[in-house]
Write a protein that holds these residues in place. Structure first.
Motif, PDB file in Angstrom:
ATOM      1  N   ARG A   4       2.504   6.659  -7.150  1.00  0.00           N
ATOM      2  CA  ARG A   4       1.545   7.536  -7.588  1.00  0.00           C
ATOM      3  C   ARG A   4       2.181   8.798  -8.002  1.00  0.00           C
ATOM      4  O   ARG A   4       1.658   9.644  -8.958  1.00  0.00           O
ATOM      5  CB  ARG A   4       0.348   7.646  -6.601  1.00  0.00           C
ATOM      6  CG  ARG A   4      -0.941   8.163  -7.432  1.00  0.00           C
ATOM      7  CD  ARG A   4      -2.120   8.006  -6.634  1.00  0.00           C
ATOM      8  NE  ARG A   4      -2.345   6.274  -6.331  1.00  0.00           N
ATOM      9  CZ  ARG A   4      -2.461   5.835  -5.070  1.00  0.00           C
ATOM     10  NH1 ARG A   4      -2.644   6.770  -3.946  1.00  0.00           N
ATOM     11  NH2 ARG A   4      -2.776   4.642  -5.023  1.00  0.00           N
ATOM     12  N   ARG A  59      -0.744   6.609   8.349  1.00  0.00           N
ATOM     13  CA  ARG A  59      -1.583   7.768   7.703  1.00  0.00           C
ATOM     14  C   ARG A  59      -2.361   8.232   8.857  1.00  0.00           C
ATOM     15  O   ARG A  59      -2.399   7.741  10.048  1.00  0.00           O
ATOM     16  CB  ARG A  59      -2.654   7.024   6.814  1.00  0.00           C
ATOM     17  CG  ARG A  59      -2.013   6.317   5.420  1.00  0.00           C
ATOM     18  CD  ARG A  59      -3.093   5.688   4.554  1.00  0.00           C
ATOM     19  NE  ARG A  59      -3.704   4.669   5.236  1.00  0.00           N
ATOM     20  CZ  ARG A  59      -4.499   3.819   4.581  1.00  0.00           C
ATOM     21  NH1 ARG A  59      -4.373   3.842   3.145  1.00  0.00           N
ATOM     22  NH2 ARG A  59      -5.345   2.808   4.966  1.00  0.00           N
ATOM     23  N   LYS A  76       3.858   9.474   4.840  1.00  0.00           N
ATOM     24  CA  LYS A  76       3.653   8.570   6.247  1.00  0.00           C
ATOM     25  C   LYS A  76       4.319   8.634   7.283  1.00  0.00           C
ATOM     26  O   LYS A  76       5.485   8.870   7.167  1.00  0.00           O
ATOM     27  CB  LYS A  76       3.576   6.912   5.787  1.00  0.00           C
ATOM     28  CG  LYS A  76       2.340   6.633   4.750  1.00  0.00           C
ATOM     29  CD  LYS A  76       2.238   5.432   4.030  1.00  0.00           C
ATOM     30  CE  LYS A  76       1.561   5.231   2.905  1.00  0.00           C
ATOM     31  NZ  LYS A  76       1.810   6.132   1.796  1.00  0.00           N
ATOM     32  N   GLY A 114      -6.314  -1.028   0.300  1.00  0.00           N
ATOM     33  CA  GLY A 114      -5.659   0.265   1.152  1.00  0.00           C
ATOM     34  C   GLY A 114      -6.907   1.220   1.141  1.00  0.00           C
ATOM     35  O   GLY A 114      -6.553   2.177   1.706  1.00  0.00           O
ATOM     36  N   LEU A 116      -0.760   1.834   8.974  1.00  0.00           N
ATOM     37  CA  LEU A 116       0.371   2.474   7.900  1.00  0.00           C
ATOM     38  C   LEU A 116       0.953   3.744   7.926  1.00  0.00           C
ATOM     39  O   LEU A 116       1.626   4.170   7.276  1.00  0.00           O
ATOM     40  CB  LEU A 116      -0.529   2.500   6.581  1.00  0.00           C
ATOM     41  CG  LEU A 116      -0.325   1.411   5.440  1.00  0.00           C
ATOM     42  CD1 LEU A 116      -1.056   1.730   4.349  1.00  0.00           C
ATOM     43  CD2 LEU A 116       1.081   1.098   5.261  1.00  0.00           C
ATOM     44  N   LEU A 146       0.872  -1.131  -0.170  1.00  0.00           N
ATOM     45  CA  LEU A 146      -0.062  -0.053  -0.148  1.00  0.00           C
ATOM     46  C   LEU A 146       1.062   1.228   0.096  1.00  0.00           C
ATOM     47  O   LEU A 146       0.520   2.179  -0.818  1.00  0.00           O
ATOM     48  CB  LEU A 146      -0.990  -0.228   1.185  1.00  0.00           C
ATOM     49  CG  LEU A 146      -1.903  -1.133   1.178  1.00  0.00           C
ATOM     50  CD1 LEU A 146      -2.849  -1.010   2.593  1.00  0.00           C
ATOM     51  CD2 LEU A 146      -2.839  -0.803   0.128  1.00  0.00           C
ATOM     52  N   ALA A 147       1.922   1.031   0.855  1.00  0.00           N
ATOM     53  CA  ALA A 147       2.684   2.558   0.938  1.00  0.00           C
ATOM     54  C   ALA A 147       3.590   2.730  -0.375  1.00  0.00           C
ATOM     55  O   ALA A 147       3.538   3.622  -0.812  1.00  0.00           O
ATOM     56  CB  ALA A 147       3.715   2.322   2.139  1.00  0.00           C
ATOM     57  N   ASP A 189       1.435   4.084  -3.045  1.00  0.00           N
ATOM     58  CA  ASP A 189       1.156   5.512  -2.673  1.00  0.00           C
ATOM     59  C   ASP A 189       2.338   6.196  -3.359  1.00  0.00           C
ATOM     60  O   ASP A 189       2.408   7.343  -3.915  1.00  0.00           O
ATOM     61  CB  ASP A 189       0.979   5.975  -1.207  1.00  0.00           C
ATOM     62  CG  ASP A 189      -0.484   5.745  -0.815  1.00  0.00           C
ATOM     63  OD1 ASP A 189      -1.266   5.572  -1.859  1.00  0.00           O
ATOM     64  OD2 ASP A 189      -0.736   5.702   0.323  1.00  0.00           O
ATOM     65  N   THR A 200      -0.197  11.852   0.853  1.00  0.00           N
ATOM     66  CA  THR A 200       0.059  10.090   1.211  1.00  0.00           C
ATOM     67  C   THR A 200       1.380  10.084   2.077  1.00  0.00           C
ATOM     68  O   THR A 200       1.552   8.907   2.325  1.00  0.00           O
ATOM     69  CB  THR A 200       0.017   9.315  -0.203  1.00  0.00           C
ATOM     70  OG1 THR A 200       1.161   9.925  -0.800  1.00  0.00           O
ATOM     71  CG2 THR A 200      -1.222   9.593  -0.954  1.00  0.00           C
TER      72      THR A 200
END
Ligand code: ATP
Ligand code: ATP
Ligand code: MG
Ligand code: MG
Lengths: 486, 265, 494, 312
Positions: A354, B50, B31, B210, B48, A347-348, A351, B29
């Motif tokens: 992107r 976030r 983290k 996600g 995560l 997931l990271a 991201d 995004t």
């Protein structure tokens, strides 16, 4: 001998230690050649021995073997056994070793150690005497002792076929066993490495990490294997339990298939190298408690080659993506819950991708069959590996003949380098070749090893003698013969 | 109206948050450390790393929509089926409707989820379908049982003698007579649907791994409960508030109807 | 001794005053009859005495029973009450016997429970009560249900007994026996308030009579009963029967209730069905209406066989055979205004549009004394008699060829009954519809019907011209009914 | 009634058969098979192929199903593909703890949810009603695992009243082990059941026959239990049947957290090992319980609405 964790007074005899592991349900068996799960390894370790086992840097350490001497051609190895006995009093003999290896490698078997041990030409090998074996290999193999230490290469008495009540040479003798629930062993006073301090060792099974932690907190067990980083952070400060972090145990990475689009373009692979923000991954996925990796496997292990540390460089990554003609491309990115961190990392990373206009579409796969699923189909997968010698990493994953070549890295020149290394007696020479191989992988390989993390074990405060410097999969991990209860 | 204030507010807060939240959320995004308490984050960070507050803003819409759609679909299918099975005089029709549903009941729902996860991952409609399929037999059985005892009343017989269509009897009398039962069931089932949707997403059906989603947040941040409770508590409280609100609203409404009804006669 | 003192009781329903400033007493050992038109407020008053009201009804004044003031927290059990709709008072999922035993256990030690239950059933004219103990309410006939409710009230030997129409739905024999029994109960020192339309009964057993008239309560004598003007039934030409029942056999789980019933009804003919309570009259009616599946035999409508199953009957057949339920209240839905329910018949079976249908229904209801304002209420806002009329209109709107009326006059006062019967006769001769009337009201039968059919234990035991059968009954069952219903002989053992 | 039960049982056999087919098909449709799972992580495809041959997994699906069916119809459920034990042994070991938990939970669930539902109905709209509704719903809407963790932390870890897991203990020998799991098991069904009971009771309380027995002087308790409840119970009984079913098989979370080696755990293990014979055997157990429990619920529905016999 294991270096003790924070001292709990002097070693002391007696008591029963209860240890909680994740397990495999009612299908579990005590056959040490069939072990695959951590709990099975722990039980096998208690009941059996291998000729060698891994030290803290994954170099082979003698166990039942007292020493090994290769001939100059590296094709013949002479192994001398130490004086050791099985639980029923019979000595451990060369014949037992040959029998065990024959059983592991017999045709049609799917035993874990088979591929490593099949380098041995068993018919050509022989027992010189009761305590000396001469192994004949099919090809030169400088790191043959690694094969002796390989997972599942345990020595059983000759003629054993039934493992309902197995007899081994290990530190504990079997008292009772209930698959999927509990195992109880008692001290083997005649253990060659010194009788264990504990009277008894009980291994209980629960797959739920919260349950293992709860059992530890509730004093139902004194040892819990495989805790999450989160639990470690939660309970570390409290003092109710002791959290042990075994370093260099988990390698986190990505596997790209280099033989098919889109990652057959080296530019795109390189783009991935520069895209990934390793610090962020360590911070979020590893919760700040691991080290940044440098894309090559085996940080801290023997033969690991240091190279300049890579850092995220988005501009460069963007350029490379453009060069690869992959701007705006959507790539399926497989991950699953098969192991902690896989999903989070995916997931990271998606991201992060992107930001350079790469759309990594995270697909959550079935966790039971993830590893075999990604072997075939996935172009990009979240990956994880436990500790193993670099030799094994190469031979199992990166040679044309490798069975689990998940990056489809098939390079004749790389294979040739490997073979040269295995025919090189001189360690320094071997290290040099290994370094060249690693540089090649660093520059254009299919793996991106972005981080290394600890293996986390919890124990009651009164448990002494747990070695917290040894990575998982090594000799001292899940080893209870030097452990004591204060 | 004032009587509706509390339950109304209970429903409104999560629903408004769910619908408008995504408009207010940030798209950043980057983290932080996972399960951080504080550190510049109102509700800390999630598994995560976030920002939880941001995830909460993002995570309501899909959940509220899926749960509502799935519950609505369940009821639209199940109540008519239950009414038909309960009101029919034909034993055959009853059995034909009910026995296959029993088979559905007897299939372990986890297996069903696993299968659907394997067949059509990541599709919200599959998820809705799964939730409907799992709830359908229950609701059919409940409405059938209720209809069974109502369908022999003289009032029903009288309507049949009037040549009333069975559907109308069902809607204008039988369904009305069991509305309280249905409302009670509906309220809890909505809550159930929310979590079913979440556990399905856990298996890879529906919500993307996600994606932000309250129920999924509750599930995925569970391991950090003691490090950083907000990541679980905030979405869970929203779900609790929504479901308590919906149920209180139903109760209040039914009671009001009854009072009006008593006064009118 | 004064058991009940009511002082200045005023009851308003909506904007209508049902009763203004009424004061009265009930004396122990006396039977006080409360009479009045249907819808005059009898039931409402009775419930006020129990400390109950329903929404929409406002009450002022005070009621004291045996010294304590009645309000909503008034202790239950002191006053025995027999509500007008017995079916609603019985729990559909409980066996009759176990509920009776539960009540008895409140009053007598365990050992005497059974005895007390049977005694109460006997008092309520169910001497073979044991047979019914294991039944559920829906397994009883209308009259039987009513007697069970009476038995429930009698078990506790209450100080005050309020009986709302205890004899409607009972055959003349039982009615007579009940009268005797009520007398006997009163003799034990119990104050009885008897709400009834049955002036004969009032005359026979009441010590005092209270009349509600235009919102006032007055003590009165019983005026002489209004007998319906005999409608001289014209001779009928032999026409082909519109309805023919042949060899009908029907029953419930444990056996047959109807045995080999034959019946013919010609167009325009009025046939009365008489019989003891529980003899199978309702079962027959329900078979013809398609509500009860018969086991064998045949029902022919104009020579065409009617399916035993309602669903298989065409809409036209539905319209041609209509049934008016014995238990009017239960046959209405509690959710929609009665008028709308009634009008549905015209919509569904006559193809009228909604407004037309409602207008028609409102007209017909008004003709039977039920104004639109009342009919727009839900069933719970109407009196028993009002609902009976609504139920009749509901069936009539279909324009049936065969109309089966199950005790439709039982809840009506004499005037209303005559109006109703008159209306019915008129309607019927206009439309040429055949009428099958189940009734216990022999005078009405005599007045109205061409032919009479007497049922006993599920068989037709006698039939013939109304006058003839009633004047010279042949079968003992008929004789019993006829004798019991003539006031002179009432109360005598037969 | 006997005829009805007999017919339903006969249908039940058919249903169980259908479930067997369904489960077989479902498990087949899952990715991977027992060979893949035995081969472990980072598997060698050749090993997998060998295993497949060894286990007979390379034969056509229908052939394997037919074999299974023939054997099963003779009472032989086969042996596990991945372990040495027979399916009957696996089920036998798992069914005890599950039934114990389920039985205990049911025994508490029925009185508790009925009581709460009736109390709430009795005080409809009042503070007690709202409190009960909010609490049970709150518990229902709160995630199960969170409740489990909370209970364990408070009662097992902090206060030490109960053991946090059933590790190494026997449920029968040490009843304290049962307390927390049963508590967690109760949290959700209590809500759905008590809400249904409440709804039914409110409706029933308004019915004229209940009003009537009140006049007759029956005690409030008797009215509530013998007159209101039977009328109110119909939908609740259906839900209870579902709950019983769920308790026996679907309590995977609870079994995992408290380490109870029950049917849910066994199913989870078997599915993740793609151990088809065990999955099939367990599915048979679940199917049979479902069929029987549903039959029970349907019989209850008929008993509770005796008038409905008329039409059927
Ligand atoms: N909630 C209400 N609102 C307005 N009017 C009502 C309501 N309930 C009943 N009524 C009217 O009050 C009147 C009295 O009803 P009640 O049942 O007491 O009559 P009754 O004398 O017992 O008549 P019957 O002999 O037909 O049983 C009826 O006209 C009825 O329509
Ligand atoms: N469901 C049932 N099961 C068993 N017996 C029943 C059932 N329904 C009715 N009965 C019995 O059948 C007999 C005939 O009932 P029916 O209702 O036709 O009588 P009726 O002549 O209409 O009596 P009444 O004048 O009291 O209304 C009665 O003895 C009754 O107890
Ligand atoms: Mg009345
Ligand atoms: Mg009748």
């Amino acid at each position: 001998s294991p270096s003790g964790a924070p001292a709990v007074g002097a070693p002391q005899r007696g008591g029963r230690l209860r240890a909680a592991f994740a397990g495999g349900g009612s299908a579990e068996v005590l056959d040490p050649h069939d072990c695959d799960l951590y709990v099975e390894i722990a039980r096998a370790k208690a009941l059996f021995d291998k000729l060698a086992d891994y030290g803290n840097d994954m170099s082979p350490q003698p166990r039942l073997a007292e020493r090994w001497e290769p001939a100059a051609d590296l094709l013949t190895w002479r192994i001398t056994l130490r004086q050791a006995a099985f639980h029923d009093g019979r000595p451990v003999r060369a014949a037992d070793v040959l029998h065990s290896y024959a059983r592991i490698t017999e045709p049609g078997s799917s035993r874990r150690a088979k591929s490593s041990l099949s380098v041995i030409d068993l018919p050509g090998s022989r027992a010189v005497d009761d305590r000396t074996i001469e192994f004949r290999l099919k090809r030169p193999y400088a790191e043959f002792p690694n094969a002796l230490a390989t997972l599942g290469a345990y020595i059983i008495p000759e003629g054993t076929t039934d493992f309902a009540r197995p007899v081994g040479s290990g530190p504990f003798k079997l008292k009772s066993f209930e698959p999927g629930r509990a195992f109880l062993g008692e001290r083997n006073p005649d253990y060659f490495d010194g009788a264990p301090l504990l009277d008894e060792l009980e291994i209980v099974v629960t797959n739920d990490e919260a349950a293992r932690v709860n059992a530890l907190l509730g004093k139902q067990v004194e040892y819990a294997n495989d805790l999450t980083l989160t639990s470690a952070r939660t309970y570390e400060a409290g003092g109710q339990i002791r959290v042990l972090r075994l370093p260099r145990s988990n390698f986190h990475g990505l596997a790209m298939k280099v033989d098919r689009p889109p990652f057959d373009r080296p530019e795109l692979r390189e783009a991935m190298f520069h895209l990934i923000d390793r610090e962020e991954l360590v911070r979020s996925v590893l919760q700040g408690s691991g080290q940044v990796g440098n894309d090559v496997y085996g940080q801290g292990y023997r033969y690991y080659a240091e190279m300049p540390q890579r850092k995220q460089d988005l501009n460069r990554a963007r350029d490379l993506v453009r060069k690869a003609g992959a701007e705006g491309m959507t790539i399926d990115f497989d991950t699953s819950d098969a192991s902690t961190g896989l999903k989070e990392a995916a997931l990271a990373i998606s991201d992060q991708a992107r930001q350079i206009g790469l759309n990594l579409n995270v697909r959550l796969g079935n966790k039971d069959t993830y590893w075999s699923d990604i072997a075939k189909n996935s172009v990009l997968a979240s990956y994880r590996s436990g500790g193993m010698p670099l030799d094994s990493h190469f031979s199992q994953r990166l040679l044309t003949t490798s069975t689990t070549n998940n990056t489809a890295w098939r390079r004749p020149e790389f294979d040739a380098l490997y073979n040269t290394a295995q025919s090189t007696l001189d360690e320094r020479g071997r290290a040099e070749i290994y370094a060249r191989m690693q540089r090649q992988l660093f520059e254009e390989g299919g793996f991106v090893w972005w981080g290394v993390s600890d293996w986390i074990v919890g124990s009651a405060p009164n448990v002494g003698g747990i070695d917290d410097a040894s990575p998982a999969n090594t000799l001292n991990w899940a080893r209870f013969d030097k452990v004591w209860l204060a | 109206m004032i009587k509706y204030l509390l339950p109304g507010a209970l429903v409104a807060v999560p629903v408004v948050l769910a619908l408008l939240g995504p408009l207010l959320a940030s798209e950043d995004t980057t983290k932080d450390v996972a399960f951080l308490l504080g550190g510049g984050h109102l509700f800390g960070t999630d598994f995560l790393g976030r920002d939880v507050a941001n995830e909460v803003l993002l995570g309501g819409r899909s959940l509220v929509i899926t749960a509502l759609t799935a519950t609505a679909c369940t009821y639209l299918l199940a109540v008519p089926m239950g009414l038909v099975a309960g009101m029919t005089r034909s034993r055959l029709l009853d059995e034909v409707l009910m026995r296959p549903l029993d088979v559905l009941l007897a299939l372990p729902s986890m297996l069903m989820l696993l299968l659907l996860a394997a067949l059509a991952p990541g599709n919200m409609w599959v998820l809705v379908g799964v939730v409907v399929l799992i709830n359908l037999p229950d609701v059919v059985r409940i409405s059938r049982a209720a209809a069974l005892s109502l369908s022999t009343r003289p009032a029903v017989e009288a309507m049949r003698l009037q040549g009333e269509h069975r559907a109308r009897i069902a809607v204008s009398y039988v369904a009305r007579a069991m509305r309280r039962t249905l409302a009670a069931d509906l309220g809890t089932r909505l809550t159930g649907a929310i979590y079913l949707a979440a556990s399905a997403s856990f298996l890879g059906v529906g919500v993307a791994p996600g994606a932000s989603d309250w129920a999924a947040m509750v599930d995925r941040n569970r391991s950090g409960l003691f490090l950083q409770p907000w990541a679980v508590v905030v979405p869970a409280v929203l779900v609790v508030v929504l479901s308590v609100g919906v149920n209180l609203l139903f109760d209040r409404w039914l009671r009001n109807r009854d009072v009006n009804f008593l006064e009118a006669r | 001794m004064t058991a009940v003192v009511a002082h200045d009781v005023t009851i308003t329903a909506g904007d209508r005053t049902l009763l203004s400033a009424a004061s009265f007493t009930l004396q122990a050992g006396q039977i006080t009859a409360l009479v009045g038109e249907s819808g005059s407020g009898k039931t409402t008053l009775a419930r006020v005495l129990l400390g109950e009201t329903s929404g929409g009804i406002a009450v002022s004044g005070s009621v004291r029973i045996e010294g304590s003031t009645v309000d909503s927290s008034f202790g239950p059990g002191t006053v025995g009450y027999i509500p007008q709709q017995p079916s609603a008072a019985l729990n559909p999922v409980r066996r009759v016997g176990s509920v009776l035993a539960e009540i008895a256990r409140l009053h007598v030690p365990k050992a005497q429970v059974r005895e007390r239950v049977l005694e109460a059933l006997r008092q309520a004219q169910m001497p073979d009560g044991q047979r019914y103990l294991r039944r559920f309410p829906h397994q009883l006939s209308g009259g039987q249900q009513q007697r069970v409710v009476l038995a429930q009230a009698l078990i506790g030997r209450p100080g005050v007994l309020i009986a709302d129409e205890p004899t409607t739905g009972q055959d003349p024999v039982i009615r007579a026996q009940l009268a005797t029994e009520l007398r006997a109960v009163a003799e034990q020192g119990i104050a009885i308030l008897l709400l009834t339309h049955d002036l004969d009964l009032v005359r026979e057993i009441a010590d005092r009579v209270l009349v509600i008239e235009e919102g006032r309560l007055a003590e009165s004598d019983v005026d002489s009963p209004i007998r319906p003007e005999p409608v001289e039934p014209q001779e009928r030409q032999a026409a082909d029967p519109v309805l023919r029942v042949r060899g009908l056999r029907a029953g419930h789980r444990d056996g047959d209730t109807l045995h080999d019933v034959d019946l013919e009804v010609a167009p325009g003919e009025r046939v009365a069905v008489l019989g003891r309570s529980g003899s199978g009259k309702t079962t027959l009616a329900r078979c013809i209406a398609g509500l009860h599946r018969f086991r064998s035999g045949e029902i022919l409508l104009d020579g065409q066989s009617l399916s035993p199953v309602l669903r298989r009957r065409s809409r036209e057949q539905l319209a041609r055979v209509q049934y008016v339920f014995q238990d009017a209240r239960a046959s209405f839905s509690e959710f929609t205004p009665v008028l709308h329910q009634v009008a549905r018949t015209a919509e569904r079976l006559r193809g009228l549009d909604r407004t037309e249908a409602r207008a028609r229904a409102a007209d017909e209801l008004a003709a039977l004394g039920l104004p639109e304002s009342s009919a727009m209420r839900r069933a719970s806002g109407l009196s028993g008699g009002e609902l009976q009329r609504a139920a009749l209109v509901r069936a009539m709107l279909a324009g049936p060829d065969v109309l089966i009326c199950d005790e439709i006059t039982s809840g009506l006062d004499a005037r209303r009954r005559d109006d109703l019967l008159g209306n019915l006769a008129e309607l019927q001769s206009n439309t040429g519809c055949a009428l099958l009337m189940i009734t216990h009201d022999l005078p009405a039968v005599a007045a109205l019907s061409h032919r009479v059919l007497v049922f006993d234990e599920g068989r037709v035991v006698e039939h013939g011209r109304a006058g003839e059968v009633l004047d010279s009954p042949n079968h003992p069952a008929t004789r019993a009914l006829v004798q019991a219903s003539s006031p002179k002989t009432a109360g005598q053992e037969i | 009634m006997i005829g009805y039960v007999a017919r339903r049982l006969l249908l039940g056999v058919l249903q169980v058969l259908l479930v067997a087919v369904g489960v077989f098909a479902l498990t087949e449709a899952l990715p991977g098979d027992a060979a893949v799972t035995i081969a472990g992580d980072y598997p060698d495809p050749a090993v997998i192929a060998g295993l497949r041959e060894q286990l007979g997994l390379d034969r056509p699906v229908w052939e394997r199903f037919a074999d299974w069916l023939v054997a099963a119809s003779q009472g032989d459920l086969g042996t596990s593909l991945v372990g040495p034990r027979s399916v009957v042994e696996v089920i036998g070991a798992a069914i005890g703890p599950s039934s114990l938990l389920a039985g205990l939970a049911l025994a508490l669930l029925v009185p508790l949810s009925t009581g709460l539902g009736m109390l709430a109905a009795h005080r409809e709209g009042g503070r007690v009603d709202r409190a009960i509704t909010s609490t049970t719903l709150g518990l229902y809407a709160a995630p199960e695992f969170a409740m489990a963790i909370l209970l364990v932390t408070v009662f097992a870890v902090q206060l030490g009243w109960f053991p946090p897991t059933a590790i190494g203990g026997s449920l029968i020998a040490d009843p304290a082990l049962l307390v927390l799991p049963v508590l967690v098991l109760l949290l959700r069904p209590i809500c759905s059941l008590s809400r249904l009971v409440r709804a039914g009771v409110i409706d029933a309380q308004r019915s004229p026959h209940v009003q009537h027995v009140r006049r007759l002087g029956l005690s409030p308790a008797r009215i509530r239990f013998c007159h209101v409840l039977p009328n109110a119970a119909v939908p609740a009984v259906q839900q209870l049947a579902r709950t019983a079913d769920w308790l026996l098989g679907g309590v995977i979370v609870v079994e995992a957290i408290f380490v109870v080696p029950g049917l849910g755990t066994a199913l989870l293990d078997a599915v993740s090992a793609r151990d088809l014979p065990v999955v099939q055997g367990l599915a048979l157990v679940f199917a049979c319980t479902t069929v029987l429990v549903n039959l029970g619920a349907d019989i209850a529905a008929r008993v509770l609405s005796p008038a409905s016999e008329v039409g059927r």
